[in-house]
Design an enzyme around this catalytic site. Structure first.
Site: not given
Lengths: 102, 147
Positions: A12, A16, A8-10
C-alpha cells in the site's frame, strides 16, 4: 463518460498509487473523466462518493488487497483486474472497458 | 513537505556495482541501514524479500522499487541508486533493471511520509520524470529534479 476506479496493493505504498496514476492518465487520454480512489497504507484517499457512483458509467477495480466496500459498485459495469495491470498497461484496461460497455 | 525534502544524500548512488538482484537488495538495504533509517537490517531485508516473493517489483523501463512496511523502519526513506550494469529483476516489461528505488515505510500511522512515497510512486508513471532520473549524473542533478 465518467469512469471510477479503485486501486490497492499488498503493502500500500507504491503500486496502489502508480496504478491510480496510470488509470487516471489513461482514462483522460481516452477523452473521459476519471476519479480513482486509493486504498493504501495511508487509508482511503480521494474517496468515491454516492454522487460519484450515481453519475458514473463504469468502474475499474484494480486491487490486489481486499477492496473496502466493493458493494458500492454493484450496479455499475465493473472491470476487475490486478493493480499490476493498471501500472503496466492501463490503456489496454480502459480500451477493454470501453469496448465492453459500448 | 515534498519529495525533495525527504532526499538523503547517503541514499543516492551512481555507478553502483551489484552482481544480481539478491546482491542489489542486500547492498542497498545495507545503505538504508547505515543511514539509520532502519533499526534491524535483517528484518528489513526479510520484508523486502517477502514482498518480492509476492510479485517482483521491476516496474518496467529499467526501474525496480523493492519496498516494505515494517516495524524496524524508524524513518520513511527512499534510495535512488543507478547501477553500473543492468540486472535481471523479473520486470513487468521483461527488460533488465539499472535503477533501484528502494522504499522503507514505518509500520505506523505516519501518513505524512506515506503520502510522500505515494507521490514519488505516482511520478514514476511520468516518462519525462523517469528519464530525468536515469540521466542524472550528480546529487545536484537529482535535487533539481525534485525542486
Amino acid at each position: 463518460m465518467f469512469i471510477l476506479g479503485v486501486t490497492s496493493c499488498p503493502v500500500g505504498i507504491a503500486h496502489t498509487f502508480m496504478g491510480a496514476e496510470g488509470l487516471q492518465r489513461a482514462i483522460e487520454a481516452a477523452g473521459h473523466e476519471a476519479k480513482i480512489e486509493t486504498q493504501g497504507a495511508n487509508g482511503m484517499q480521494n474517496v468515491i462518493t454516492e454522487d460519484d457512483i450515481r453519475r458514473a458509467d463504469a468502474c475499474i477495480l484494480a486491487c490486489d488487497a481486499k477492496v473496502r466496500n466493493p458493494e458500492r459498485f454493484d450496479d455499475l459495469p465493473t472491470l476487475e483486474c490486478s493493480v499490476y495491470e493498471a501500472c503496466d498497461e492501463p490503456e489496454n484496461l480502459v480500451k477493454e472497458l470501453l469496448e465492453a460497455i459500448g | 513537505m515534498n519529495i525533495g525534502s525527504m532526499i538523503d544524500e547517503r541514499l543516492i548512488a551512481f555507478d553502483f556495482s551489484v552482481e544480481d538482484k539478491a546482491d542489489a537488495i542486500k547492498k542497498i538495504a545495507h545503505m538504508v541501514f547505515e543511514s539509520e533509517k532502519v533499526s534491524d537490517e535483517k528484518e528489513y531485508v526479510e520484508g523486502l524479500l517477502e514482498r518480492e516473493a509476492e510479485f517482483e517489483t521491476g516496474i518496467g523501463n529499467g526501474i525496480a522499487i523493492p519496498h516494505c512496511k515494517r516495524k524496524c523502519v524508524k524513518q520513511a526513506a527512499f534510495t535512488l541508486v543507478h547501477l553500473n550494469h543492468p540486472i535481471e529483476w523479473g520486470a513487468m516489461d521483461g527488460a533488465p533493471v539499472n535503477y533501484v528505488i528502494m522504499l522503507a515505510a514505518p509500520d505506523g500511522e505516519d501518513n505524512v511520509h506515506i503520502d510522500i512515497l505515494a507521490a514519488l510512486a505516482r511520478r514514476l508513471m511520468d516518462s519525462e520524470f523517469r528519464s530525468s532520473l536515469l540521466n542524472a549524473k550528480s546529487i545536484d542533478d537529482i535535487k533539481k529534479i525534485f525542486n
